[in-house]
Design an enzyme around this catalytic site. Structure first.
Site, PDB file in Angstrom:
ATOM      1  N   ASN A   8       0.862  -1.186   0.000  1.00 51.97           N
ATOM      2  CA  ASN A   8       0.000   0.000   0.000  1.00 51.97           C
ATOM      3  C   ASN A   8       0.898   1.235   0.000  1.00 51.97           C
ATOM      4  OD1 ASN A   8      -1.815   2.043   0.517  1.00 51.97           O
ATOM      5  ND2 ASN A   8      -2.302   1.369   2.618  1.00 51.97           N
ATOM      6  N   LYS A  10       0.005   4.266  -0.309  1.00 53.44           N
ATOM      7  CA  LYS A  10      -0.661   5.453   0.265  1.00 53.44           C
ATOM      8  C   LYS A  10      -0.436   6.669  -0.660  1.00 53.44           C
ATOM      9  CE  LYS A  10      -0.118   3.318   4.701  1.00 53.44           C
ATOM     10  NZ  LYS A  10      -0.116   3.431   6.139  1.00 53.44           N
ATOM     11  N   HIS A  93      -9.577   1.149   4.707  1.00 54.85           N
ATOM     12  CA  HIS A  93      -8.308   1.363   5.416  1.00 54.85           C
ATOM     13  C   HIS A  93      -8.537   2.330   6.574  1.00 54.85           C
ATOM     14  CE1 HIS A  93      -4.240   2.608   6.339  1.00 54.85           C
ATOM     15  NE2 HIS A  93      -3.854   1.498   5.766  1.00 54.85           N
ATOM     16  N   GLU A  95      -6.936   4.756   7.631  1.00 57.79           N
ATOM     17  CA  GLU A  95      -6.718   6.183   7.307  1.00 57.79           C
ATOM     18  C   GLU A  95      -7.931   6.770   6.592  1.00 57.79           C
ATOM     19  OE1 GLU A  95      -2.908   5.610   5.418  1.00 57.79           O
ATOM     20  OE2 GLU A  95      -2.070   5.071   7.381  1.00 57.79           O
ATOM     21  N   GLU A 163      -5.435  -4.923  10.628  1.00 55.33           N
ATOM     22  CA  GLU A 163      -4.399  -3.907  10.861  1.00 55.33           C
ATOM     23  C   GLU A 163      -4.726  -3.116  12.120  1.00 55.33           C
ATOM     24  OE1 GLU A 163      -2.293  -2.627   7.006  1.00 55.33           O
ATOM     25  OE2 GLU A 163      -4.140  -1.486   7.112  1.00 55.33           O
ATOM     26  N   GLY A 169       2.435   2.313  10.759  1.00 55.56           N
ATOM     27  CA  GLY A 169       3.437   3.365  10.626  1.00 55.56           C
ATOM     28  C   GLY A 169       4.145   3.727  11.922  1.00 55.56           C
ATOM     29  N   SER A 208       3.274  -2.040  10.361  1.00 56.03           N
ATOM     30  CA  SER A 208       4.709  -2.113  10.646  1.00 56.03           C
ATOM     31  C   SER A 208       5.346  -3.458  10.297  1.00 56.03           C
ATOM     32  CB  SER A 208       4.984  -1.753  12.113  1.00 56.03           C
ATOM     33  OG  SER A 208       4.615  -0.398  12.351  1.00 56.03           O
TER      34      SER A 208
HETATM   35  P1  PGA Z   1       2.813   0.346   7.561  1.00 56.05           P
HETATM   36  O1  PGA Z   1       1.345   0.560   6.919  1.00 56.05           O
HETATM   37  O2  PGA Z   1       3.338  -0.957   7.010  1.00 56.05           O
HETATM   38  O3  PGA Z   1       3.604   1.536   7.080  1.00 56.05           O
HETATM   39  O4  PGA Z   1       2.656   0.303   9.040  1.00 56.05           O
HETATM   40  C1  PGA Z   1       0.458  -0.500   6.771  1.00 56.05           C
HETATM   41  C2  PGA Z   1      -0.845  -0.020   6.189  1.00 56.05           C
HETATM   42  O5  PGA Z   1      -1.310   1.064   6.552  1.00 56.05           O
HETATM   43  O6  PGA Z   1      -1.463  -0.709   5.355  1.00 56.05           O
END
Ligand code: PGA
Length: 248
Positions: A8, A10, A93, A95, A163, A169, A208
């Site tokens: 992803n 983003k 997601h 976000e 997640e 992140g 992460s």
């Molecule tokens: P990350 O993001 O691996 O940077 O923690 C995962 C995600 O949001 O899908």
């Protein structure tokens, strides 16, 4: 079930970033250790799809609108993603849920839209840190998953990504046992809701995932792959995760 690694990107990636996809293609075999989906920003989907045409990599969107077309300025429909060459799309997601106020109901409509357009939906769910601290992680995720699927939803090629919001992140991950427990809980809801088909759906872990923890996470029972944010942006990191997949 083959492991799935979904990247992803983003809101990262300009035209030049397609070099990462080309680097990936050069380094993987015809049959890599996992199915691979890269979800670049919408502006790069068409060209990314052309780039992977004869490679074992699929391209996905990061979000779609529930309607197929209409007066929704700035939005992109599942049909448009498909038309641009995507074969999958992330929905729900955290976000999107946080920054765009997407409720379970909105996510459920997007899930249905993805299936209508012939895209494999990657449905994201996960508890907040406060929910985990209160000991409500499992019940919160069960509810979120259940409410993010309409009663009549047909799970064609559905993938679910667990997640935990606090792990995205941040460099923090749940304990292996917590990941296993949550994957069992997600599996139970999928079987309750979808019967035997629910037993076949891949459940990814996300939050992460990095080259140094991927081997352990991907070897946990019930973990069918990973949704990878930061570590999917650079081909060497993504390749290290691919190489960390344990043989089952
Ligand atoms: P990350 O993001 O691996 O940077 O923690 C995962 C995600 O949001 O899908």
């Amino acid at each position: 079930m083959r492991t799935l690694l979904a990247g992803n990107w983003k809101m990262n990636g300009l035209h030049a970033s397609l070099a990462e996809i080309r680097a990936l293609i050069r380094s993987i075999s015809e049959r890599p250790a996992a199915d691979i989906i890269i979800c670049p920003p919408a502006t790069l989907i068409a060209e990314a799809a052309r780039t992977v045409r004869s490679a074992p990599i699929e391209i996905g969107g990061q979000d779609c609108h529930a309607e197929s077309s209409g007066a929704f300025t700035g939005d992109i429909s599942a049909e448009m993603l498909r038309d641009a060459g995507a074969t999958a799309v992330i929905v729900g997601h955290s976000e999107r849920r946080q920054c765009h106020g997407e409720t379970n109901r909105i996510v459920a409509a997007k899930l249905t839209a993805a299936s209508r357009a012939g895209l494999a939906p990657i449905l994201c769910i996960g508890e907040s840190e406060a929910q985990r601290d209160r000991g409500e992680a499992i019940s919160a995720v069960r509810r979120q998953l259940s409410e993010s699927m309409d009663a009549k939803f047909k799970p064609v090629e559905l993938v679910v990504a667990y997640e935990p919001v606090w792990a995205i992140g941040t460099g923090r991950t749940p304990k292996p046992q917590e990941i296993v427990q949550m994957h069992e809980a997600v599996r139970a809801v999928l079987i309750e809701r979808l019967g035997q088909e629910g037993a076949q759906i891949r459940i990814l872990y996300g939050g992460s995932v990095k080259p140094d923890n991927a081997g352990e996470i991907l070897s946990l029972p019930g973990v069918g792959g990973a949704l990878i944010g930061g570590a999917s942006l650079k081909a060497p990191d993504f390749l290290s995760i691919l190489q960390a997949i344990p043989s089952r």
